[in-house]
Design an enzyme around this catalytic site. Structure first.
Site, PDB file in Angstrom:
ATOM      1  N   GLU A 180       7.365   0.538  13.251  1.00 42.44           N
ATOM      2  CA  GLU A 180       6.772   1.824  12.852  1.00 42.44           C
ATOM      3  C   GLU A 180       7.287   2.970  13.706  1.00 42.44           C
ATOM      4  OE1 GLU A 180       4.255  -1.280  11.093  1.00 42.44           O
ATOM      5  OE2 GLU A 180       5.064  -0.986  13.127  1.00 42.44           O
ATOM      6  N   ASP A 206     -16.699   4.395   4.381  1.00 41.85           N
ATOM      7  CA  ASP A 206     -15.259   4.198   4.268  1.00 41.85           C
ATOM      8  C   ASP A 206     -14.618   5.134   3.249  1.00 41.85           C
ATOM      9  OD1 ASP A 206     -12.852   2.829   4.966  1.00 41.85           O
ATOM     10  OD2 ASP A 206     -14.037   1.008   5.234  1.00 41.85           O
TER      11      ASP A 206
END
Length: 491
Positions: A240, A289
């Site tokens: 990443e 969420d």
């Protein structure tokens, strides 16, 4: 670009609002950020996070024990397309084109092709992260480490506690390959948190491989390109930090941690080091969420803190997720645009892709294709469900190449008019996102493909298919010319 440099970029571009009044990290900051996100408002820098700032309120049981010293909180930094492009350093279309050029690299033919390919590979290798000795996050070491020094937010009333919501969590696999993912951390006490990684995540895979204990380093307040890269659905084994360097155009500088054998971005604001034990779980959640619902409480690994260090005057990054549109929607849109070239590498017939924010990016995908044979849409559906994190997509809608997938009204019109439910739907069973509460079994259930392309006789449609209504172009042009003369004030 460090996070504080990005804050100055936001300030110069009129994209930052500074809140100097005291604001409570328990729900109050989240409510303000939610309003800013829904209204297309600016990034927010809360200069004075103060617990129980609301008059007469006492800290509830799920509030964080914030002991200070004062630490400004940055929220909604990615909350618009403009800010996202400022964060990534270029327009999304430009970045997508660069990725497209990279993935088009094929087996070269002839000497000129080989030289060009070598140059492209060398350019990609130049973005690999560099390890440096000097690190901004080492200016202040918390001895002993104490998570109470961080203004961790509780964002929704029924949350199980306060959660670190923008962490870059670094681990390594058995071969020493690094992974950076974003996994929320529920603060249990001053030295432990939950580690909320799902079974499909690379961090969880590294955890399963570990012999008893897995070291973890958590970086908070990184270069926003690094923060985005931690959310990106990269193939396993792709670093990443190298992807962030590719997007930024220069390598990410990493520095070694003090108590774990890991490296983190040297310009991070805060770094928390520690480990998770193989056989230790603790109840984590609920958590409000990005689906707009609470994800249910469940048992997750426990992160034990062994060290914590910060810049001298650190910024604490946070976000609130919930019913869209929210800040994370823009991160999802970046993924939609940047990973379309990778999708086309496997499925070149794809013209465009839309991940509707109402589908929270893993529940629905709309694709337009160049249809070439009977059953082509079904082939695309099956391929999509076999590609990385797109395996979670609960609804795949396929339309013809000329359809604007970004216009929900046009897509709905095509689906409602073109689809014969018996012929044009395909239902399969397979993996679903763990946050999908509709499936009878967590992480597994039914998915539906909808073929809204023009049906062919070979697909069982023997009747004539009617033409769409389209006005004569000459008439449209003539009315355009006369519009001012008509005196009408709509267009």
């Amino acid at each position: 670009m460090s996070l504080r440099e990005f804050v100055e970029v936001l300030r110069r571009n009129g994209e930052l609002a500074v809140v100097s009044a005291p604001v409570d990290p328990y729900l109050e900051m989240a409510e303000i950020a939610d309003r800013a996100s829904k209204a297309g408002g600016p990034a927010l820098l809360f200069e004075r996070p103060v617990p129980a700032a609301l008059a007469g309120s006492a800290p509830p049981p799920n509030a964080h024990r914030f002991t200070g010293p004062p630490m400004p909180v940055l929220m909604n930094q990615f909350g618009s397309t403009r800010r996202l492009e400022l964060a990534l350093g270029a327009p999304l279309d430009e970045l997508a084109a660069r990725i497209g050029d990279l993935v088009e690299l094929q087996v070269p033919k002839g000497l000129v092709g080989k030289v060009k390919a070598l140059g492209q590979l060398r350019e990609l290798a130049s973005f690999a992260p560099k390890v440096v000795s000097k690190a901004a996050f080492r200016e202040v070491a918390a001895d002993p480490p104490d998570l109470g020094r961080l203004p961790v937010l509780t964002t929704w009333p029924r949350d199980g506690g306060a959660f670190v919501t923008l962490p870059v969590c670094v681990t390594k696999d058995r071969e020493g390959r690094r992974n950076a993912g974003m996994y929320r951390l529920q603060v249990f006490d001053e030295r432990t948190t939950g580690m909320h990684w799902h079974v499909h995540h690379d961090g969880a895979a590294n955890f399963r491989q570990a012999d008893g204990r897995l070291e973890v380093a958590v970086a908070l307040g990184t270069d926003p390109t690094v923060t985005y890269a931690a959310t990106a659905p990269l193939p396993p084994g792709i670093d990443e930090f190298m992807f962030a360097g590719f997007l930024r155009g220069r390598p990410v500088e990493l520095a070694p941690c003090a108590t774990v054998d890991l490296e983190v971005p040297a310009d991070a604001e805060i770094v928390i080091e520690g480990y998770v034990e193989k056989d230790e779980r603790r109840r984590e959640g609920p958590f409000g969420d990005h689906t707009g619902y609470y994800s249910l409480a469940d048992d997750y690994p426990v992160f034990h803190v062994t060290a914590m260090s910060t810049r001298r005057d650190p910024l604490y990054p946070a976000t609130i997720v919930g019913r869209p549109p929210m800040e994370d929607c823009y991160l999802g849109k970046a993924t939609e645009r940047l990973f379309l070239p990778l999708l086309r590498l496997t499925l070149p017939e794809i013209v465009d892709l839309e991940l509707p924010i109402e589908g929270v990016f893993h529940d629905c995908a709309v694709l337009s294709i160049r249809k070439a044979y009977p059953g082509h849409a079904r082939k695309v559906m099956s391929a999509v469900w076999g590609m990385g994190q797109m395996m979670f997509t609960k609804f795949v809608v396929v339309v013809d190449e000329h359809v604007d997938v970004h216009d929900p009204r046009e897509v709905a019109w095509r689906v409602f008019n073109n689809v014969d439910p018996r012929r044009d739907t395909m239902i399969v069973d397979g993996p679903l996102d763990v946050l999908d509460h509709s499936s009878p079994t967590a992480g597994y259930g039914a998915k539906m493909g909808i073929d809204a392309t023009k049906a062919w006789p070979a697909e069982g449609h023997a009747r004539e298919w009617p033409d769409e209504l389209v006005m004569d172009p000459a008439v449209k042009a003539r009315v355009d010319e006369r519009w001012a003369e008509l005196g009408l004030r709509f267009s």
